[in-house]
Design an enzyme around this catalytic site. Structure first.
Site, mmCIF file in Angstrom:
data_model
loop_
_atom_site.group_PDB
_atom_site.id
_atom_site.type_symbol
_atom_site.label_atom_id
_atom_site.label_comp_id
_atom_site.label_asym_id
_atom_site.label_seq_id
_atom_site.Cartn_x
_atom_site.Cartn_y
_atom_site.Cartn_z
ATOM 1 N N ILE A 72 45.594 33.995 46.579
ATOM 2 C CA ILE A 72 46.101 34.462 47.867
ATOM 3 C C ILE A 72 45.726 35.927 48.031
ATOM 4 O O ILE A 72 46.223 36.793 47.308
ATOM 5 C CB ILE A 72 47.636 34.290 47.959
ATOM 6 N N GLU A 73 44.843 36.209 48.962
ATOM 7 C CA GLU A 73 44.379 37.575 49.166
ATOM 8 C C GLU A 73 43.974 37.776 50.615
ATOM 9 O O GLU A 73 44.069 36.852 51.440
ATOM 10 C CB GLU A 73 43.212 37.885 48.229
ATOM 11 N N GLY A 74 43.523 38.989 50.930
ATOM 12 C CA GLY A 74 43.151 39.288 52.301
ATOM 13 C C GLY A 74 44.337 39.149 53.246
ATOM 14 O O GLY A 74 45.462 39.506 52.915
#
Length: 523
Positions: A344-346
């Site tokens: 989970i990023e951005g």
């Protein structure tokens, strides 16, 4: 894996705080109610619930208070923070500033020290609201109380929201076996640090913004598992493999050449609300299952990772928990998975709607597949997880997900620091954060739910993580018994080349040199 710098976001947030004028107080009586949602020796997790009891929408909010000497705010979520000495000022984020009449929102933090806030003001007025309230009516009793999601050390209590004459309740109090209640703001609570094969009873009551509490619900009981999964364990070294590289990598061939047994296959993304391998292959068709079968036949296993830096994560594409669960479940069934990872990023790491959907869907997925190990892979700085990352972990915990690992992307700090030392500092900082979120777990259990994933060789920011840094991390992991080591990315290690970063490490090395270093770690 993460690419953009978290420092840019931090700078912009601070700049907005300096430039934005304080919001005007809406008509009516908005209130801010404080609660310690969990406590431990030397600290607590605190939260304010803001409730708009007026008749006009609040467009933005600011909560400020003082903490006594010896108590400070550490990590925080769902707000922006500025501090002047012992005075703390929290402002809304872009997604939770507007409160319609009767609506509520919360923000929280982890405290070092046990002192509680004083002199609280909401948009310049006392946090208790105007003098004309006089609310003495308690909320209704919470209904539908159930106990489930049993592991050998935890149980999750869930209930339906209570009603109140003000429009909404401020929080709930959960008592275990008649003991002192724990205050939470959602409609679930996970009790951790429990004994295996042991029955526990729970009661829940509601509390409104004026401090009125309902009667307790009838007691309900649940029993912890005798041999449920514990944090960590299983696959201890599983580097990421970009399955979208061309030609398609062969995990069995790479395992044979490197000495590694297991891999994390990346990434499943969304094509609409449908799970797809990097938008190209349907996992329901069993794409690459022959490779997975071969890895398992040789004593290893695979994790399938959802998300990544490119594409859309399913929780953002699906608009309901039901549809999201169906996609996750289809992938687990297609490959008979024991491990799933969520990178989970951005934008996804700061999206509260998708975070909530994902957490609920994962809790349901774990109920449907007892023993399924779930890891969250999140951006990190040497100081630990960002406030957004902490919120992802907290949301999963509060939804009843029994997290196997919190895996940190120890890379791309955009700082002039030694990247080997920074990875160790990030791991230690994350351990401290997880200890505050799971106060019932031992140090050994917290280390066992901590994973570290550096980027091999040259990082996107130009800094280098080399072979000596890898050996340093393996030695650290052996001393702490980390839950997992991984790295980004196995194809780059195989190629041992200088060139584009998606295929080369850009450091002098022999093929699979990093893999052979990491293979020494067995837990």
């Amino acid at each position: 894996m993460r690419r953009p710098s978290a420092l840019v976001a931090l700078f912009l947030g601070a700049l907005l705080l300096l430039l934005s004028p304080p919001p005007a107080l809406a008509a009516g009586s908005p209130t801010a109610s404080f609660a310690k949602t969990s406590t431990w020796d030397g600290g607590y997790q605190g939260a304010y619930t803001l409730t708009n009891g007026g008749t006009t929408t609040v467009s933005a909010w600011t909560v400020e208070f003082d903490l006594p000497s010896g108590t400070t705010v550490g990590s925080y979520w769902d707000a922006l923070l500025t501090q002047s000495g012992s005075h703390y000022t929290f402002k809304n984020r872009e997604y939770n500033g507007s409160l319609a009449p009767g609506a509520s929102t919360t923000f929280g933090w982890v405290s070092s020290g046990t002192g509680t806030p004083a002199n609280c003001r909401l948009n310049g007025a006392p946090c208790t609201g105007g003098s004309g309230g006089g609310d003495t009516t308690p909320p209704g009793v919470p209904g539908g109380v159930t106990v489930g999601s049993a592991s050998s050390s935890s149980l999750t209590v869930r209930w339906t929201a209570a009603t109140d004459d003000s429009g909404s309740v401020a929080g709930y109090e959960v008592s275990r076996d008649g003991g002192t209640p724990v205050t939470v703001t959602g409609t679930s609570y996970t009790a951790t640090g429990l004994q295996a094969s042991t029955s526990y009873s729970f009661r829940v009551r509601a509390r409104d913004a004026a401090g009125n509490v309902s009667a307790y619900s009838a007691a309900v009981s649940g029993t912890t598992a005798s041999g449920g999964t514990q944090p960590g364990g299983g696959v201890h070294t599983a580097p990421y493999l970009d399955m979208g590289a061309w030609p398609t990598p062969s995990m069995p061939d790479m395992a044979s050449a490197s000495g590694l047994k297991s891999y994390t296959m990346a990434f499943i993304t969304a094509s609409g609300c449908k799970a797809m391998w990097f938008n190209a292959y349907d996992p329901r068709d069993g794409w690459a299952k022959d490779q997975i079968d071969a890895i398992r036949a040789n004593g290893g296993d695979v994790k399938v990772s959802f998300g990544g830096a490119s594409g859309i994560e399913l929780a953002q594409a699906c608009d309901s928990v039901d549809s999201l669960y169906a996609e996750y479940n289809a992938v687990v069934n297609a490959y008979n998975l024991t491990y799933v990872d969520f990178d989970i990023e951005g934008a996804a790491v700061a999206d509260p709607a998708s975070i909530s959907r994902r957490s609920q869907a994962l809790a349901r997925l774990q109920q449907a597949h007892p023993g399924l190990r779930i890891s969250l892979t999140l951006p990190v700085l040497p100081e630990g997880l960002t406030s957004d990352g902490l919120n992802v972990v907290k949301a999963a915990r509060d939804a009843g997900v029994d997290l196997d690992l919190v895996n940190i992307m120890a890379m791309d700090y955009y700082r002039s620091v030694d990247y080997g030392d920074a990875a160790l500092q990030a791991a230690q900082s994350t351990f401290t954060q997880l200890k505050s979120l799971y106060p019932g777990r031992s140090d050994a259990q917290i280390w066992a739910m901590t994973g570290v994933t550096p980027m091999l060789g040259q990082n996107d920011d130009g800094h280098v993580y080399d072979q000596s840094d890898a050996r340093q991390l393996v030695s650290f992991a052996q001393g702490k018994h980390l839950g997992e080591l991984a790295f980004w990315e196995a194809t780059r290690d195989r190629n041992a080349c200088t060139g584009a970063l998606y295929q080369c490490t850009n450091v002098p090395q022999s093929p699979y040199e990093f893999a052979k270093i990491f293979a020494a770690y067995t837990g």
